[in-house]
Write an enzyme that holds these catalytic residues in place. Structure first.
Site, mmCIF file in Angstrom:
data_model
loop_
_atom_site.group_PDB
_atom_site.id
_atom_site.type_symbol
_atom_site.label_atom_id
_atom_site.label_comp_id
_atom_site.label_asym_id
_atom_site.label_seq_id
_atom_site.Cartn_x
_atom_site.Cartn_y
_atom_site.Cartn_z
ATOM 1 C CG HIS A 43 -5.955 18.867 99.876
ATOM 2 N ND1 HIS A 43 -6.501 18.193 100.942
ATOM 3 C CD2 HIS A 43 -6.273 20.188 100.069
ATOM 4 C CE1 HIS A 43 -7.125 19.056 101.733
ATOM 5 N NE2 HIS A 43 -7.000 20.269 101.232
ATOM 6 C CG ASP B 69 -7.760 15.427 103.890
ATOM 7 O OD1 ASP B 69 -7.911 14.279 103.454
ATOM 8 O OD2 ASP B 69 -6.924 16.235 103.442
ATOM 9 C CG ASP C 226 -3.316 16.065 102.995
ATOM 10 O OD1 ASP C 226 -3.062 14.850 102.800
ATOM 11 O OD2 ASP C 226 -4.296 16.643 102.472
ATOM 12 C CG HIS D 280 -2.133 14.434 97.057
ATOM 13 N ND1 HIS D 280 -3.270 13.810 96.585
ATOM 14 C CD2 HIS D 280 -1.282 13.440 97.410
ATOM 15 C CE1 HIS D 280 -3.119 12.491 96.664
ATOM 16 N NE2 HIS D 280 -1.920 12.246 97.147
ATOM 17 C CG ASP E 109 -9.058 15.509 100.482
ATOM 18 O OD1 ASP E 109 -9.780 14.766 99.785
ATOM 19 O OD2 ASP E 109 -7.841 15.302 100.662
ATOM 20 C CG ASP F 258 -9.480 12.075 100.788
ATOM 21 O OD1 ASP F 258 -9.590 12.609 101.902
ATOM 22 O OD2 ASP F 258 -8.404 12.091 100.145
ATOM 23 C CD GLU G 253 -6.534 14.962 96.478
ATOM 24 O OE1 GLU G 253 -6.664 13.887 95.850
ATOM 25 O OE2 GLU G 253 -5.448 15.561 96.566
HETATM 26 N N1 LIG Z 1 -4.760 15.093 99.773
HETATM 27 C C1 LIG Z 1 -4.708 13.787 99.799
HETATM 28 N N2 LIG Z 1 -5.605 13.043 99.249
HETATM 29 N N3 LIG Z 1 -3.639 13.238 100.401
HETATM 30 C C2 LIG Z 1 -3.392 11.835 100.443
HETATM 31 C C3 LIG Z 1 -2.072 11.554 101.059
HETATM 32 C C4 LIG Z 1 -1.794 10.093 101.154
HETATM 33 C C5 LIG Z 1 -0.516 9.721 101.892
HETATM 34 N N4 LIG Z 1 -0.565 10.157 103.254
HETATM 35 C C6 LIG Z 1 0.697 10.326 101.178
HETATM 36 O O1 LIG Z 1 1.298 11.217 101.704
HETATM 37 O O2 LIG Z 1 1.031 9.921 100.103
HETATM 38 MN MN LIG Z 2 -6.079 16.155 101.571
HETATM 39 MN MN LIG Z 3 -7.371 13.229 101.701
#
Ligand SMILES: NC(=[NH2+])NCCC[C@H](N)C(=O)O
Ligand SMILES: [Mn+2]
Ligand SMILES: [Mn+2]
Length: 307
Positions: A101, A128, A132, A145, A231, A233, A276
Protein backbone atom coordinates in the site's frame (compact mmCIF):
# COMPACT_ATOMS: atom_id res chain seq x y z
CA UNK A 1 -27.83 3.03 -12.89
CA UNK A 2 -25.48 1.96 -15.65
CA UNK A 3 -22.62 3.96 -17.06
CA UNK A 4 -20.18 3.46 -19.84
CA UNK A 5 -16.59 3.17 -18.76
CA UNK A 6 -13.55 4.78 -20.32
CA UNK A 7 -10.85 2.44 -21.56
CA UNK A 8 -8.99 0.82 -18.68
CA UNK A 9 -5.24 0.23 -18.31
CA UNK A 10 -3.81 -2.34 -15.93
CA UNK A 11 -0.44 -1.39 -14.45
CA UNK A 12 1.43 -3.95 -12.38
CA UNK A 13 3.76 -2.79 -9.60
CA UNK A 14 5.38 -6.01 -8.40
CA UNK A 15 6.97 -4.96 -5.12
CA UNK A 16 6.70 -5.50 -1.38
CA UNK A 17 9.10 -2.63 -0.70
CA UNK A 18 6.90 -0.93 1.94
CA UNK A 19 5.67 -4.07 3.69
CA UNK A 20 6.84 -6.18 6.62
CA UNK A 21 6.24 -9.52 4.87
CA UNK A 22 7.62 -10.65 1.54
CA UNK A 23 5.16 -11.68 -1.18
CA UNK A 24 2.95 -8.69 -2.09
CA UNK A 25 5.22 -8.28 -5.12
CA UNK A 26 3.51 -11.34 -6.60
CA UNK A 27 0.11 -9.61 -6.46
CA UNK A 28 -0.09 -8.42 -10.08
CA UNK A 29 0.49 -11.90 -11.51
CA UNK A 30 -2.00 -13.48 -9.08
CA UNK A 31 -4.68 -10.99 -10.16
CA UNK A 32 -3.99 -11.72 -13.81
CA UNK A 33 -4.13 -15.47 -13.21
CA UNK A 34 -7.41 -15.00 -11.32
CA UNK A 35 -8.77 -13.53 -14.57
CA UNK A 36 -8.95 -9.80 -13.95
CA UNK A 37 -8.36 -8.69 -17.57
CA UNK A 38 -10.89 -11.19 -18.94
CA UNK A 39 -13.49 -10.28 -16.30
CA UNK A 40 -13.34 -6.61 -17.28
CA UNK A 41 -13.40 -7.41 -21.00
CA UNK A 42 -16.47 -9.60 -20.42
CA UNK A 43 -18.23 -6.53 -19.00
CA UNK A 44 -17.69 -4.77 -22.31
CA UNK A 45 -14.77 -2.70 -21.06
CA UNK A 46 -11.89 -1.87 -23.37
CA UNK A 47 -8.97 -3.11 -21.26
CA UNK A 48 -5.26 -3.12 -22.01
CA UNK A 49 -2.71 -4.77 -19.73
CA UNK A 50 0.39 -2.57 -19.79
CA UNK A 51 2.44 -5.24 -18.03
CA UNK A 52 4.61 -4.44 -15.04
CA UNK A 53 6.40 -1.26 -14.03
CA UNK A 54 10.01 -1.64 -13.01
CA UNK A 55 11.71 -0.50 -9.81
CA UNK A 56 14.42 -1.40 -7.32
CA UNK A 57 14.55 -4.84 -5.81
CA UNK A 58 13.79 -5.31 -2.12
CA UNK A 59 17.06 -5.29 -0.13
CA UNK A 60 15.13 -6.46 2.97
CA UNK A 61 16.91 -4.25 5.48
CA UNK A 62 15.80 -3.22 8.98
CA UNK A 63 14.42 0.34 9.35
CA UNK A 64 16.78 3.29 9.66
CA UNK A 65 15.56 6.55 11.26
CA UNK A 66 12.02 5.20 11.41
CA UNK A 67 11.72 4.06 7.79
CA UNK A 68 12.40 0.79 6.04
CA UNK A 69 13.68 1.18 2.47
CA UNK A 70 12.85 4.88 2.13
CA UNK A 71 15.01 5.37 -0.98
CA UNK A 72 13.49 2.39 -2.78
CA UNK A 73 9.97 3.39 -1.73
CA UNK A 74 10.54 6.85 -3.23
CA UNK A 75 11.77 5.34 -6.50
CA UNK A 76 8.83 2.95 -6.81
CA UNK A 77 6.36 5.72 -6.07
CA UNK A 78 7.90 7.99 -8.69
CA UNK A 79 7.53 5.23 -11.29
CA UNK A 80 3.94 4.58 -10.22
CA UNK A 81 3.08 8.29 -10.23
CA UNK A 82 4.39 8.66 -13.78
CA UNK A 83 2.62 5.53 -15.00
CA UNK A 84 -0.73 6.53 -13.51
CA UNK A 85 -0.38 10.14 -14.70
CA UNK A 86 0.26 9.01 -18.28
CA UNK A 87 -2.91 6.89 -18.33
CA UNK A 88 -5.07 9.67 -16.90
CA UNK A 89 -3.64 12.18 -19.39
CA UNK A 90 -4.59 9.80 -22.19
CA UNK A 91 -8.20 9.71 -20.94
CA UNK A 92 -7.89 6.17 -19.60
CA UNK A 93 -8.79 4.70 -16.22
CA UNK A 94 -5.71 3.31 -14.45
CA UNK A 95 -5.99 0.20 -12.29
CA UNK A 96 -2.81 -0.24 -10.30
CA UNK A 97 -2.10 -3.85 -9.38
CA UNK A 98 0.08 -3.78 -6.26
CA UNK A 99 2.29 -4.31 -4.64
CA UNK A 100 1.95 -3.05 -1.11
CA UNK A 101 0.00 0.00 0.00
CA UNK A 102 2.95 2.41 0.06
CA UNK A 103 2.29 2.69 -3.70
CA UNK A 104 -0.89 4.62 -2.93
CA UNK A 105 1.36 7.65 -2.45
CA UNK A 106 2.44 7.69 -6.09
CA UNK A 107 -0.91 6.66 -7.48
CA UNK A 108 -3.01 9.16 -5.53
CA UNK A 109 -0.49 11.96 -6.05
CA UNK A 110 -0.95 11.46 -9.80
CA UNK A 111 -4.74 11.34 -9.44
CA UNK A 112 -4.79 14.50 -7.31
CA UNK A 113 -2.64 16.41 -9.80
CA UNK A 114 -4.91 15.27 -12.61
CA UNK A 115 -8.00 16.47 -10.71
CA UNK A 116 -6.46 19.90 -10.01
CA UNK A 117 -5.67 20.30 -13.72
CA UNK A 118 -9.06 19.06 -14.87
CA UNK A 119 -10.92 21.20 -12.28
CA UNK A 120 -12.47 18.13 -10.71
CA UNK A 121 -13.22 17.45 -7.08
CA UNK A 122 -11.50 14.40 -5.61
CA UNK A 123 -12.96 11.81 -3.26
CA UNK A 124 -10.67 9.00 -2.10
CA UNK A 125 -12.48 5.93 -0.78
CA UNK A 126 -9.89 4.08 1.30
CA UNK A 127 -10.98 0.47 1.98
CA UNK A 128 -8.67 -0.93 4.64
CA UNK A 129 -8.35 -2.56 8.06
CA UNK A 130 -5.71 0.10 8.83
CA UNK A 131 -5.68 3.90 8.79
CA UNK A 132 -2.14 3.93 7.31
CA UNK A 133 -1.58 7.29 9.03
CA UNK A 134 1.70 6.59 10.81
CA UNK A 135 4.77 8.82 10.75
CA UNK A 136 8.37 7.89 11.47
CA UNK A 137 8.07 9.02 15.11
CA UNK A 138 5.03 6.89 15.92
CA UNK A 139 5.31 3.86 13.60
CA UNK A 140 5.65 0.55 15.44
CA UNK A 141 7.31 -1.10 12.43
CA UNK A 142 9.00 1.43 10.15
CA UNK A 143 7.04 -0.11 7.28
CA UNK A 144 6.00 2.65 4.89
CA UNK A 145 2.83 0.80 3.86
CA UNK A 146 1.54 1.99 7.25
CA UNK A 147 2.16 5.64 6.28
CA UNK A 148 0.70 6.49 2.84
CA UNK A 149 -2.31 8.51 4.04
CA UNK A 150 -0.10 10.60 6.32
CA UNK A 151 2.36 11.22 3.46
CA UNK A 152 -0.43 12.22 1.08
CA UNK A 153 -1.72 14.70 3.69
CA UNK A 154 1.74 16.25 4.07
CA UNK A 155 3.11 14.34 7.09
CA UNK A 156 6.28 12.45 6.30
CA UNK A 157 9.60 12.72 4.52
CA UNK A 158 9.73 15.48 1.93
CA UNK A 159 10.65 13.05 -0.85
CA UNK A 160 7.23 11.46 -0.40
CA UNK A 161 5.07 14.39 0.71
CA UNK A 162 6.33 16.47 -2.22
CA UNK A 163 6.47 13.73 -4.81
CA UNK A 164 4.15 15.64 -7.14
CA UNK A 165 5.03 19.25 -6.26
CA UNK A 166 5.33 21.28 -3.11
CA UNK A 167 1.78 21.17 -1.75
CA UNK A 168 0.32 18.10 0.00
CA UNK A 169 -1.46 15.93 -2.57
CA UNK A 170 -4.52 15.52 -0.44
CA UNK A 171 -6.55 17.42 2.14
CA UNK A 172 -7.97 15.20 4.89
CA UNK A 173 -11.48 16.34 3.85
CA UNK A 174 -11.03 14.54 0.51
CA UNK A 175 -10.70 11.05 1.98
CA UNK A 176 -13.12 8.60 3.63
CA UNK A 177 -11.76 5.48 5.31
CA UNK A 178 -13.99 2.40 5.51
CA UNK A 179 -13.54 -0.84 7.47
CA UNK A 180 -10.85 0.42 9.85
CA UNK A 181 -10.16 -1.78 12.88
CA UNK A 182 -6.45 -1.47 13.61
CA UNK A 183 -4.93 1.91 14.46
CA UNK A 184 -1.69 2.16 16.45
CA UNK A 185 -1.57 4.24 19.65
CA UNK A 186 0.36 7.24 18.31
CA UNK A 187 -1.48 6.98 15.02
CA UNK A 188 -4.83 7.41 16.80
CA UNK A 189 -3.81 10.84 18.01
CA UNK A 190 -2.73 11.91 14.51
CA UNK A 191 -6.00 10.66 13.00
CA UNK A 192 -7.90 12.73 15.55
CA UNK A 193 -5.73 15.84 15.17
CA UNK A 194 -6.08 15.86 11.40
CA UNK A 195 -9.81 15.16 11.46
CA UNK A 196 -9.79 12.10 9.18
CA UNK A 197 -13.26 10.84 8.33
CA UNK A 198 -13.07 7.23 9.54
CA UNK A 199 -15.92 4.73 9.22
CA UNK A 200 -14.50 2.13 11.56
CA UNK A 201 -16.00 -1.32 12.15
CA UNK A 202 -17.67 -0.16 15.36
CA UNK A 203 -19.55 2.50 13.38
CA UNK A 204 -20.39 0.04 10.60
CA UNK A 205 -21.71 -2.44 13.22
CA UNK A 206 -23.89 0.28 14.69
CA UNK A 207 -25.38 1.93 11.59
CA UNK A 208 -24.86 -0.75 8.92
CA UNK A 209 -22.75 -0.70 5.79
CA UNK A 210 -25.48 0.88 3.68
CA UNK A 211 -25.69 4.02 5.77
CA UNK A 212 -21.92 4.22 6.25
CA UNK A 213 -21.40 4.14 2.48
CA UNK A 214 -24.18 6.66 1.83
CA UNK A 215 -22.34 9.02 4.14
CA UNK A 216 -18.92 8.25 2.66
CA UNK A 217 -20.21 8.96 -0.85
CA UNK A 218 -22.29 11.98 0.13
CA UNK A 219 -21.50 14.95 -2.10
CA UNK A 220 -20.05 12.89 -4.96
CA UNK A 221 -21.47 14.43 -8.13
CA UNK A 222 -20.73 14.60 -11.85
CA UNK A 223 -17.72 16.83 -11.14
CA UNK A 224 -16.14 14.36 -8.70
CA UNK A 225 -13.37 11.89 -9.49
CA UNK A 226 -13.66 8.94 -7.12
CA UNK A 227 -10.43 7.09 -6.46
CA UNK A 228 -10.79 3.69 -4.80
CA UNK A 229 -7.82 2.48 -2.77
CA UNK A 230 -8.62 -1.18 -2.11
CA UNK A 231 -6.31 -2.76 0.45
CA UNK A 232 -7.37 -6.39 0.34
CA UNK A 233 -6.93 -6.69 4.14
CA UNK A 234 -10.13 -4.58 4.32
CA UNK A 235 -11.95 -7.91 3.96
CA UNK A 236 -12.46 -10.30 6.86
CA UNK A 237 -9.55 -12.77 6.96
CA UNK A 238 -11.98 -15.70 6.91
CA UNK A 239 -12.75 -14.86 3.28
CA UNK A 240 -9.44 -13.18 2.37
CA UNK A 241 -6.46 -14.94 3.99
CA UNK A 242 -3.98 -13.87 1.29
CA UNK A 243 -2.67 -10.65 2.87
CA UNK A 244 0.31 -9.87 5.12
CA UNK A 245 -1.46 -7.97 7.89
CA UNK A 246 -4.78 -9.66 8.63
CA UNK A 247 -7.06 -8.17 11.26
CA UNK A 248 -10.16 -10.09 12.39
CA UNK A 249 -13.60 -8.53 12.36
CA UNK A 250 -13.73 -7.13 8.84
CA UNK A 251 -16.56 -6.85 6.33
CA UNK A 252 -18.06 -10.14 5.17
CA UNK A 253 -18.72 -11.09 1.57
CA UNK A 254 -22.11 -9.40 1.33
CA UNK A 255 -20.97 -6.21 3.04
CA UNK A 256 -17.97 -6.00 0.72
CA UNK A 257 -20.18 -6.50 -2.32
CA UNK A 258 -22.50 -3.74 -1.14
CA UNK A 259 -19.55 -1.38 -0.78
CA UNK A 260 -18.48 -2.05 -4.35
CA UNK A 261 -22.03 -1.84 -5.73
CA UNK A 262 -22.65 1.49 -4.03
CA UNK A 263 -19.38 2.93 -5.36
CA UNK A 264 -20.38 1.71 -8.84
CA UNK A 265 -23.79 3.37 -8.47
CA UNK A 266 -22.13 6.69 -7.60
CA UNK A 267 -20.95 6.70 -11.21
CA UNK A 268 -17.77 8.50 -10.26
CA UNK A 269 -14.97 5.96 -10.11
CA UNK A 270 -12.05 7.22 -12.17
CA UNK A 271 -9.14 5.17 -10.83
CA UNK A 272 -8.45 2.15 -8.64
CA UNK A 273 -5.59 0.60 -6.70
CA UNK A 274 -5.70 -3.06 -5.62
CA UNK A 275 -2.96 -3.56 -3.03
CA UNK A 276 -1.57 -5.86 -0.34
CA UNK A 277 -2.60 -9.11 -1.98
CA UNK A 278 0.01 -11.68 -0.92
CA UNK A 279 -0.23 -14.92 -2.91
CA UNK A 280 2.35 -16.63 -0.67
CA UNK A 281 -0.15 -16.47 2.19
CA UNK A 282 -3.20 -17.28 0.08
CA UNK A 283 -5.03 -20.58 -0.38
CA UNK A 284 -5.16 -21.56 -4.06
CA UNK A 285 -5.43 -17.93 -5.19
CA UNK A 286 -8.84 -17.65 -3.51
CA UNK A 287 -8.21 -14.11 -2.26
CA UNK A 288 -7.20 -12.96 -5.74
CA UNK A 289 -10.36 -14.53 -7.19
CA UNK A 290 -12.45 -12.77 -4.56
CA UNK A 291 -10.76 -9.47 -5.41
CA UNK A 292 -11.64 -9.99 -9.10
CA UNK A 293 -15.25 -10.77 -8.15
CA UNK A 294 -15.44 -7.54 -6.14
CA UNK A 295 -13.87 -5.52 -8.94
CA UNK A 296 -16.59 -6.79 -11.28
CA UNK A 297 -19.12 -5.26 -8.89
CA UNK A 298 -17.12 -2.03 -8.82
CA UNK A 299 -17.60 -1.99 -12.57
CA UNK A 300 -21.34 -2.33 -12.35
CA UNK A 301 -22.02 -6.06 -12.23
CA UNK A 302 -25.29 -6.64 -10.39
CA UNK A 303 -27.75 -9.49 -9.97
CA UNK A 304 -30.70 -7.66 -11.53
CA UNK A 305 -31.18 -4.55 -13.64
CA UNK A 306 -31.72 -1.78 -11.17
CA UNK A 307 -32.38 1.40 -13.19
N1 LIG B 1 -1.18 -1.18 4.24
C1 LIG B 1 -1.11 -1.96 5.29
N2 LIG B 1 -1.37 -3.22 5.24
N3 LIG B 1 -0.70 -1.39 6.43
C2 LIG B 1 -0.48 -2.12 7.64
C3 LIG B 1 0.10 -1.24 8.69
C4 LIG B 1 0.30 -1.95 9.98
C5 LIG B 1 0.77 -1.08 11.14
N4 LIG B 1 -0.20 -0.07 11.44
C6 LIG B 1 2.12 -0.45 10.80
O1 LIG B 1 2.18 0.73 10.61
O2 LIG B 1 3.10 -1.12 10.72
MN1 LIG C 1 -3.41 -0.22 3.77
MN1 LIG D 1 -4.33 -2.68 5.59
Amino acid sequence: MSRSYPPVSLLGAPTDIGAGHRGAGLGPEALRIAGLPEALAARGIDVVDRGNLDGPRNPWQPPTDGYRHLGEVVEWNRVVMEGVAAELAAGRMPILLGGDHCLGIGSITAVANHCRKAGKKLRVIWLDAHADFNTHNVTPSGNIHGMPVACLCGLGPQELTQLGGNAPALHPSEIRQIGIRSVDEGEKRLVQEHGLDVYDMRYIDEVGMKRAMEEALDGVDADTHVHVSFDVDFLDPSIAPGVGTTVPGGPNYREAQLVMEMIADSGGMGSLDIVELNPLLDAQNATAKLAVDLVESLFGKSTLMRD
